[in-house]
Design a protein around this motif. Structure first.
Motif, PDB file in Angstrom:
ATOM      1  N   ARG A  49     -48.206  -7.211  14.610  1.00 54.58           N
ATOM      2  CA  ARG A  49     -46.833  -7.279  14.095  1.00 54.58           C
ATOM      3  C   ARG A  49     -46.708  -6.453  12.818  1.00 54.58           C
ATOM      4  N   ALA A  50     -47.728  -6.521  11.962  1.00 53.71           N
ATOM      5  CA  ALA A  50     -47.693  -5.743  10.727  1.00 53.71           C
ATOM      6  C   ALA A  50     -47.756  -4.247  11.022  1.00 53.71           C
ATOM      7  N   LEU A  51     -48.554  -3.854  12.013  1.00 50.24           N
ATOM      8  CA  LEU A  51     -48.620  -2.438  12.389  1.00 50.24           C
ATOM      9  C   LEU A  51     -47.310  -1.933  12.967  1.00 50.24           C
ATOM     10  N   SER A  52     -46.497  -2.855  13.479  1.00 52.41           N
ATOM     11  CA  SER A  52     -45.177  -2.455  13.981  1.00 52.41           C
ATOM     12  C   SER A  52     -44.125  -2.458  12.881  1.00 52.41           C
ATOM     13  N   GLY A  53     -44.540  -2.819  11.638  1.00 50.53           N
ATOM     14  CA  GLY A  53     -43.624  -2.757  10.506  1.00 50.53           C
ATOM     15  C   GLY A  53     -43.113  -4.089  10.017  1.00 50.53           C
ATOM     16  N   GLU A  54     -43.611  -5.215  10.549  1.00 54.70           N
ATOM     17  CA  GLU A  54     -43.102  -6.535  10.177  1.00 54.70           C
ATOM     18  C   GLU A  54     -44.123  -7.279   9.309  1.00 54.70           C
ATOM     19  N   PRO A  55     -43.826  -7.496   8.021  1.00 52.57           N
ATOM     20  CA  PRO A  55     -44.730  -8.321   7.197  1.00 52.57           C
ATOM     21  C   PRO A  55     -44.762  -9.752   7.731  1.00 52.57           C
ATOM     22  N   CYS A  56     -45.909 -10.404   7.677  1.00 57.06           N
ATOM     23  CA  CYS A  56     -46.008 -11.759   8.223  1.00 57.06           C
ATOM     24  C   CYS A  56     -47.151 -12.506   7.552  1.00 57.06           C
ATOM     25  N   VAL A  57     -47.142 -13.838   7.731  1.00 61.59           N
ATOM     26  CA  VAL A  57     -48.139 -14.724   7.143  1.00 61.59           C
ATOM     27  C   VAL A  57     -48.575 -15.717   8.209  1.00 61.59           C
ATOM     28  N   CYS A  58     -49.852 -16.057   8.233  1.00 67.75           N
ATOM     29  CA  CYS A  58     -50.326 -17.087   9.154  1.00 67.75           C
ATOM     30  C   CYS A  58     -51.324 -17.987   8.447  1.00 67.75           C
ATOM     31  N   GLU A  59     -51.462 -19.203   8.957  1.00 68.72           N
ATOM     32  CA  GLU A  59     -52.485 -20.146   8.495  1.00 68.72           C
ATOM     33  C   GLU A  59     -53.326 -20.548   9.699  1.00 68.72           C
ATOM     34  N   PHE A  60     -54.639 -20.638   9.487  1.00 65.39           N
ATOM     35  CA  PHE A  60     -55.513 -21.050  10.579  1.00 65.39           C
ATOM     36  C   PHE A  60     -56.737 -21.735  10.013  1.00 65.39           C
ATOM     37  N   THR A  61     -57.386 -22.544  10.833  1.00 67.45           N
ATOM     38  CA  THR A  61     -58.626 -23.218  10.451  1.00 67.45           C
ATOM     39  C   THR A  61     -59.789 -22.522  11.139  1.00 67.45           C
ATOM     40  N   ASP A  62     -60.731 -22.055  10.336  1.00 67.97           N
ATOM     41  CA  ASP A  62     -61.921 -21.414  10.889  1.00 67.97           C
ATOM     42  C   ASP A  62     -62.875 -22.508  11.364  1.00 67.97           C
ATOM     43  N   GLU A  63     -63.153 -22.522  12.649  1.00 70.36           N
ATOM     44  CA  GLU A  63     -63.959 -23.605  13.224  1.00 70.36           C
ATOM     45  C   GLU A  63     -65.415 -23.545  12.776  1.00 70.36           C
ATOM     46  N   ASP A  64     -65.903 -22.353  12.421  1.00 72.34           N
ATOM     47  CA  ASP A  64     -67.310 -22.241  12.021  1.00 72.34           C
ATOM     48  C   ASP A  64     -67.578 -22.937  10.689  1.00 72.34           C
ATOM     49  N   CYS A  65     -66.674 -22.768   9.721  1.00 69.16           N
ATOM     50  CA  CYS A  65     -66.915 -23.344   8.393  1.00 69.16           C
ATOM     51  C   CYS A  65     -65.956 -24.460   8.044  1.00 69.16           C
ATOM     52  N   GLY A  66     -64.917 -24.673   8.836  1.00 68.16           N
ATOM     53  CA  GLY A  66     -63.978 -25.753   8.573  1.00 68.16           C
ATOM     54  C   GLY A  66     -62.957 -25.430   7.497  1.00 68.16           C
ATOM     55  N   ARG A  67     -62.932 -24.205   6.981  1.00 61.74           N
ATOM     56  CA  ARG A  67     -61.982 -23.854   5.922  1.00 61.74           C
ATOM     57  C   ARG A  67     -60.589 -23.582   6.517  1.00 61.74           C
ATOM     58  N   ARG A  68     -59.575 -23.930   5.744  1.00 59.40           N
ATOM     59  CA  ARG A  68     -58.191 -23.611   6.104  1.00 59.40           C
ATOM     60  C   ARG A  68     -57.813 -22.355   5.338  1.00 59.40           C
ATOM     61  N   ILE A  69     -57.350 -21.315   6.032  1.00 57.28           N
ATOM     62  CA  ILE A  69     -57.111 -20.000   5.443  1.00 57.28           C
ATOM     63  C   ILE A  69     -55.646 -19.615   5.631  1.00 57.28           C
ATOM     64  N   ARG A  70     -55.055 -19.084   4.552  1.00 61.77           N
ATOM     65  CA  ARG A  70     -53.720 -18.487   4.645  1.00 61.77           C
ATOM     66  C   ARG A  70     -53.864 -16.984   4.446  1.00 61.77           C
ATOM     67  N   THR A  71     -53.332 -16.189   5.385  1.00 63.81           N
ATOM     68  CA  THR A  71     -53.483 -14.741   5.342  1.00 63.81           C
ATOM     69  C   THR A  71     -52.119 -14.075   5.417  1.00 63.81           C
ATOM     70  N   ALA A  72     -51.886 -13.125   4.504  1.00 59.33           N
ATOM     71  CA  ALA A  72     -50.641 -12.340   4.485  1.00 59.33           C
ATOM     72  C   ALA A  72     -50.948 -10.915   4.934  1.00 59.33           C
ATOM     73  N   PHE A  73     -50.076 -10.361   5.782  1.00 62.18           N
ATOM     74  CA  PHE A  73     -50.253  -9.014   6.333  1.00 62.18           C
ATOM     75  C   PHE A  73     -49.051  -8.164   5.897  1.00 62.18           C
ATOM     76  N   THR A  74     -49.333  -7.038   5.226  1.00 60.93           N
ATOM     77  CA  THR A  74     -48.274  -6.162   4.718  1.00 60.93           C
ATOM     78  C   THR A  74     -48.477  -4.759   5.271  1.00 60.93           C
TER      79      THR A  74
END
Length: 639
Positions: free
Chosen positions: A240-265
């Protein structure tokens, strides 16, 4: 270890002060940015004119009025002409004699991003030597002398140009170093990928945000750096970011259990083509834990409001029923009626027990986190659980070595694990079986407790509704509140509970709580102890001193507030009830607004007291009576 911005500026100032020439740098708005001590000494400037931010115009006006440029008819015109010349940003070199009879050369060159660097050199001795040369060397031709002077001037201009070029080069290197230092200091992973999703820039924070990943990932693809599962989660957002749309997602990494928020510009300038994507990833595990705990607390408060009135009325009805049935039991009844009365009494009493359970699950829950030695805790738990399992069920521990003491609510955790173990016992029934309690740290983000049994496992309905209050598969034998209470206690602690069936049969219940290590050695502090009872104050003072802390004492809020400004003071420990019109809670609120020092409260008020409830909502609370060991566990929670 990277130096701080303050240390960096200090080193730069020290270096500038070692230069024998006077130096000043004005920015593009002709505001002073940097100067050295020689600059102030040469022109005898007051401190105000060597303070960053002073304008070039004010500096010139000061020098004109002081006669630095000789007699001037129109001060404003003299100042304005020099300001306009500076705004032209043209390199220059000049020599002039100052009012004190000394000569100074002025070399100025503009900076690429705007602004001026000026170097002032006292050339009085050079002038004297030149004059002596003219006087003593009459045989030298004027042409040779003139050529020598022109050559000298040309050399000086060349030197100024070289200095400007070197300064620009150093400035570019410094800007690049600052950018790198800034990205490395941020508690986030900052990166850039090209259109092929290959990393072209990254700081070294990926492994701290997602443990187990590499730090050096330039040249890798997202799949190679993150792994299949995490990359599959973020890939749609990258596209979506490569098509020109900034976006944000949150996900839980199952390997370490961390909750991550990532922004794409998207990486593009204006309407130009998209060259790639900028990525900013932050670890929001603790934020999510706190958010979950707050949400669960609000649910509890709402449930308490909804059930308190119903429970009150239901308790009154049960009281009436118990009274009537007791009176019936005392009468002469036909055959079989006495058994009915007994059954009715048992059902009414069970209803009373349910009311108590409802109150405990929906009422206010006060966490009591403290440092816990996990090995000792699990050992004590095994001693408690063993006798309740029976000879036909074996109980095994599978515990990872955990050296840290952890901040946990030991009482709630013990209740939860005992509940899970007894549920596993009921699932096994009368058949021979085994219960295993596993304990391990998950990348030091979570502490995981896993209860496995060889029973019949969860039904599909139980997997879906097991955490619902009053849901039970035990018929009339269960209240349906056990797992609901386990879920509630875990959630308000920032943790979570998961249910599953094992591939080879039996149930698996996984309880995860935040991994919060306790300090291995409590720092020695100066404590302001506020207590109106002299005997209690003396007792607590001796406890604090035995733990190595210094103590300052007060017996009321006004006296404590006067002492709270002591610079060496680290912590305030106050009773809630104090002499005078102000309570310890009033004092704590006032000190928090004024100084922000850590504050702990202690009280002997009952748990139902509104003042105690209000205090526990806002500050760490230590119930009386307590001993030295309890006090020592409490102090690390006062932060």
């Amino acid at each position: 270890m990277p130096i701080s911005e303050e240390e960096h500026n200090g080193l730069m100032r020290t270096g500038l002060n070692l230069i024998s020439q006077a130096l000043s740098i004005f920015d593009s708005e002709l505001k002073l940015a940097v100067s050295n001590r020689r600059y102030q000494d040469m022109f005898d400037f007051p401190d105000a004119f060597v303070t960053p931010g002073v304008s070039f115009e004010d500096t010139i006006r000061y020098l004109v009025l002081r006669g630095e440029y000789g007699p001037v008819d129109d001060v404003q015109e003299a100042v304005g002409s020099r300001v306009q010349a500076a705004l032209a940003f043209v390199p220059h070199y000049l020599e002039r004699m100052r009012p004190n009879g000394r000569w100074v050369s002025v070399e100025g060159f503009p900076l690429p991003q705007g602004g001026w660097v000026s170097v002032y050199t006292d050339i009085t001795e050079v002038r004297i030597q030149q004059q002596m040369l003219r006087t003593r060397s009459v045989e030298l031709s004027e042409q040779l002398l003139s050529n020598t002077e022109r050559l000298s001037e040309t050399n000086r201009e060349l030197s100024a140009a070289n200095t400007a070029l070197e300064a620009a080069k150093n400035q570019l290197a410094e800007m690049e170093a600052r950018t790198r230092l800034t990205t490395e200091m941020m508690p986030a992973h900052i990166a850039h990928v090209d259109r092929n999703l290959r990393y072209t820039f990254t700081n070294r924070r990926l492994s701290s945000v997602l443990p187990g990943r590499p730090s050096q990932i330039i040249g890798m693809t997202g799949l190679e750096a993150l792994g299949e599962a995490s990359f599959a989660t973020i890939k749609p957002y990258l596209m979506r970011a490569l098509s020109g749309e900034p976006c944000v997602c949150e996900f839980t990494d199952e390997d370490c259990g961390r909750r991550i928020r990532t922004a794409f510009t998207p990486d593009h300038v204006g309407d130009g083509p998209i060259q790639g994507v900028y990525i900013l990833s932050t670890d929001i595990t603790e934020e999510c834990q706190a958010r979950t705990a707050v949400l669960q607390t609000r649910k509890r408060e709402l449930a308490a409001q909804l059930t308190s009135g119903l429970a009150h009325d239901f308790a009154n009805l049960l009281t009436i029923i118990l009274g009537l049935q007791t009176r019936l039991a005392q009468m002469e009844l036909p055959p079989g009626a006495a058994d009915l009365v007994t059954s009715t009494l048992a059902a009414a009493r069970r209803g009373g027990t349910l009311i108590d359970r409802i109150a405990s699950i929906s009422g206010q829950k006060q966490l009591r986190p403290a440092p816990v030695d996990l090995c000792g805790f699990i050992r004590d738990l095994a001693l408690l659980a063993g006798p309740a399992l029976g000879d036909h069920i074996s109980f095994q521990l599978d515990m990872q070595e955990i050296e840290d003491q952890l901040i946990l609510d030991a009482g709630s955790l013990q209740d939860s694990l005992l509940n899970l173990i007894l549920n596993a016992r009921d699932a096994i029934g009368d058949r021979p079986g085994k219960i295993t309690l596993g304990v391990r740290a998950v990348h030091k983000s979570w502490i995981e407790f896993c209860v496995l049994d060889t029973g019949c496992g969860f039904s599909p309905e139980a997997l879906q509704h097991a955490f619902d209050p009053f849901f039970t598969t035990k018929g009339g034998e269960g209240s349906g509140l056990g797992l609901s209470m386990v879920y509630d206690q875990a959630t308000i602690s920032g943790g979570r509970v998961r249910l599953a069936n094992q591939p080879d049969g039996g149930a698996r219940v996984e309880l995860r709580l935040p991994y919060r290590p306790a300090s291995k050695e409590e720092p020695r502090r100066m404590v302001l102890l506020v207590e109106d009872s002299e005997s209690i104050r003396e007792s607590v003072r001796e406890m604090l001193r035995s733990l190595g802390h210094s103590v300052v004492e007060a017996e009321n809020a006004d006296e404590a507030e006067r002492l709270a400004d002591l610079p060496e003071l680290d912590l305030v420990l106050t009773d809630i009830r104090l002499k005078g019109t102000r309570t310890g809670l009033d004092l704590a609120d006032a000190l928090r607004k004024r100084s922000g020092k850590p504050i702990g409260l202690m009280t002997s008020l009952p748990e139902s007291s509104p003042l105690r409830i209000a205090a526990a909502d806002r500050f760490p609370l230590l119930p009386k009576p307590f001993d030295t060991q309890t006090l020592n566990r409490f102090l690390p929670t006062v932060i």
